[in-house]
Design a protein around this motif. Sequence first.
Motif, PDB file in Angstrom:
ATOM      1  N   GLU A 112       7.511  58.172 -26.704  1.00 54.62           N
ATOM      2  CA  GLU A 112       8.877  58.430 -25.999  1.00 54.62           C
ATOM      3  C   GLU A 112       9.391  56.984 -25.883  1.00 54.62           C
ATOM      4  O   GLU A 112       8.916  55.830 -26.250  1.00 54.62           O
ATOM      5  N   TRP A 113      10.844  56.819 -25.959  1.00 53.13           N
ATOM      6  CA  TRP A 113      11.571  55.757 -26.059  1.00 53.13           C
ATOM      7  C   TRP A 113      12.736  55.925 -24.818  1.00 53.13           C
ATOM      8  O   TRP A 113      13.136  57.019 -24.830  1.00 53.13           O
ATOM      9  N   ASP A 141       6.982  53.662 -26.499  1.00 53.17           N
ATOM     10  CA  ASP A 141       5.848  53.593 -26.293  1.00 53.17           C
ATOM     11  C   ASP A 141       4.898  53.828 -27.524  1.00 53.17           C
ATOM     12  O   ASP A 141       5.298  54.877 -28.348  1.00 53.17           O
ATOM     13  N   CYS A 142       4.080  52.826 -28.056  1.00 54.91           N
ATOM     14  CA  CYS A 142       3.344  52.971 -29.363  1.00 54.91           C
ATOM     15  C   CYS A 142       1.557  53.341 -28.733  1.00 54.91           C
ATOM     16  O   CYS A 142       0.872  52.284 -28.664  1.00 54.91           O
ATOM     17  N   ASP A 143       1.235  54.395 -28.773  1.00 60.37           N
ATOM     18  CA  ASP A 143      -0.065  54.705 -28.453  1.00 60.37           C
ATOM     19  C   ASP A 143      -0.548  53.891 -27.059  1.00 60.37           C
ATOM     20  O   ASP A 143      -1.536  53.218 -27.122  1.00 60.37           O
ATOM     21  N   GLY A 144       0.313  54.019 -26.020  1.00 60.66           N
ATOM     22  CA  GLY A 144      -0.106  53.117 -24.831  1.00 60.66           C
ATOM     23  C   GLY A 144       0.444  51.807 -24.780  1.00 60.66           C
ATOM     24  O   GLY A 144       0.205  51.048 -23.695  1.00 60.66           O
ATOM     25  N   GLU A 169      14.985  56.554 -36.866  1.00 60.64           N
ATOM     26  CA  GLU A 169      13.710  56.751 -36.396  1.00 60.64           C
ATOM     27  C   GLU A 169      13.050  55.440 -36.107  1.00 60.64           C
ATOM     28  O   GLU A 169      12.998  54.615 -36.700  1.00 60.64           O
ATOM     29  N   LEU A 170      12.171  55.367 -35.013  1.00 67.39           N
ATOM     30  CA  LEU A 170      11.661  54.293 -34.822  1.00 67.39           C
ATOM     31  C   LEU A 170      10.127  54.325 -35.254  1.00 67.39           C
ATOM     32  O   LEU A 170       9.500  55.323 -35.253  1.00 67.39           O
ATOM     33  N   GLN A 171       9.944  53.076 -35.469  1.00 70.49           N
ATOM     34  CA  GLN A 171       8.478  53.082 -36.074  1.00 70.49           C
ATOM     35  C   GLN A 171       7.610  51.774 -35.412  1.00 70.49           C
ATOM     36  O   GLN A 171       7.995  50.941 -35.064  1.00 70.49           O
TER      37      GLN A 171
END
Length: 412
Positions: free
Chosen positions: A361-362, A332-335, A350-352
């Motif tokens: 979250e992932w 999830d990237c800011d929704g 690290e996820l970007q």
Amino acid sequence: MSTPESDQSDKQKYEFRKVIEELKEYEGSGTQLVTIYVPPERLISDVVAHVTQEHSEASNIKSKETRTNVQDALKSIKDRLKYYDQPPENGMVLFSGAVNSGGGRTDMVTEVLENPPNSVQSFRYHCDSNFLTGPLEEMLLDKGLFGLVVLDRREANVGWLKGKRVEPVKSASSLVPGKQRKGGQSAQRFARLRLEAIDNFYQEVAGMADELFVPKRHEMDGILVGGPSPTKDEFIDGDYLHHELQDMVLGKFDVAYTDESGLYDLVDAADEVLAEHEVLQDKQVMEEFFEELHDGERATYGFGPTRENLIMGSVDRLLISEDLRKDVLVYDCDGREEVEFVDVTDEPDELQCPDGGTVSEWEREDAIDHLMNIADQRGTETLFISTDFEKGEQLLNAFGGVAGLLRYSTGV
């Protein structure tokens, strides 16, 4: 076009394949990994009694560690069996044991596989340093349902080839007289009576085949006919079979025996035809895919575009390589949901987010499960494509193992 049942079967086979691959990776430090194959007709009470007996006999194992691990595995299996009044329709396979987890440590693993693709044929108890997965792997390789007929003018046998398993079902003996006529009969009359007897016998054999095959004609992949010449040729060329079955005959093969053993000889004689037919449907759908790719607009490939088309509901058939082993990272990237297609061995530090935002979250899941879940929601048929031919290899190596035939062009 496959039915929902066959779609479920493909998904089930994939789930089984994943579990088997995991089980094959496990090792025990001794002969402490227990495998039990339970056929559908076996009473659960008999299985429990066998497990109880093995648990008692395991007390004689000299190594304390192995003895404890075997008895723990058998107790775990016995606990699982409490949930069954009877085996599932196709039987089940139970695995349990202490597997090496590194650093001298072990983890207890217990797995129950219900309803394998084919029925479990016999009860087997196996205790070794590896789980016994071979019989299950053979089931997953099995493809196709073929009708079998072997006959001469004396006898005939009819049965099934289910995957690699031959199942004799019906047999008949003829009243066709030998070529030497009895005294008092004219040669002409004897020949006529003999031809009538042959015709009646062929009709009887065709009746057996029709009764067995016609109800399954939409599930069958073809019919194989064997016997000596000219018997098999007379039978097929005489159009004795039901007209829909007649069109399903893949070939006539020379077979010396026409008893039950002749059914096995027929399968051996038709080996090349069966090998070709096994991937025939895969070849046909891949030919269609390449035609659309080069001259049409109803093809998509690669994880990203295919997934996007799936979500749009535009994919008619999802094509997945049988050898695809990939995961999907969903985060999830800011929704906003982002998805990455990764190797199963990749461990991202690290996820970007693409725009530099924060990953809140992932989760990680199997790529095939991820795609098939979307396909199921959109009414899309999923086909697993073999790599046993050139275009099947290309699907895996050149197109990332994922492609689709579209209902309409989307430009994606």
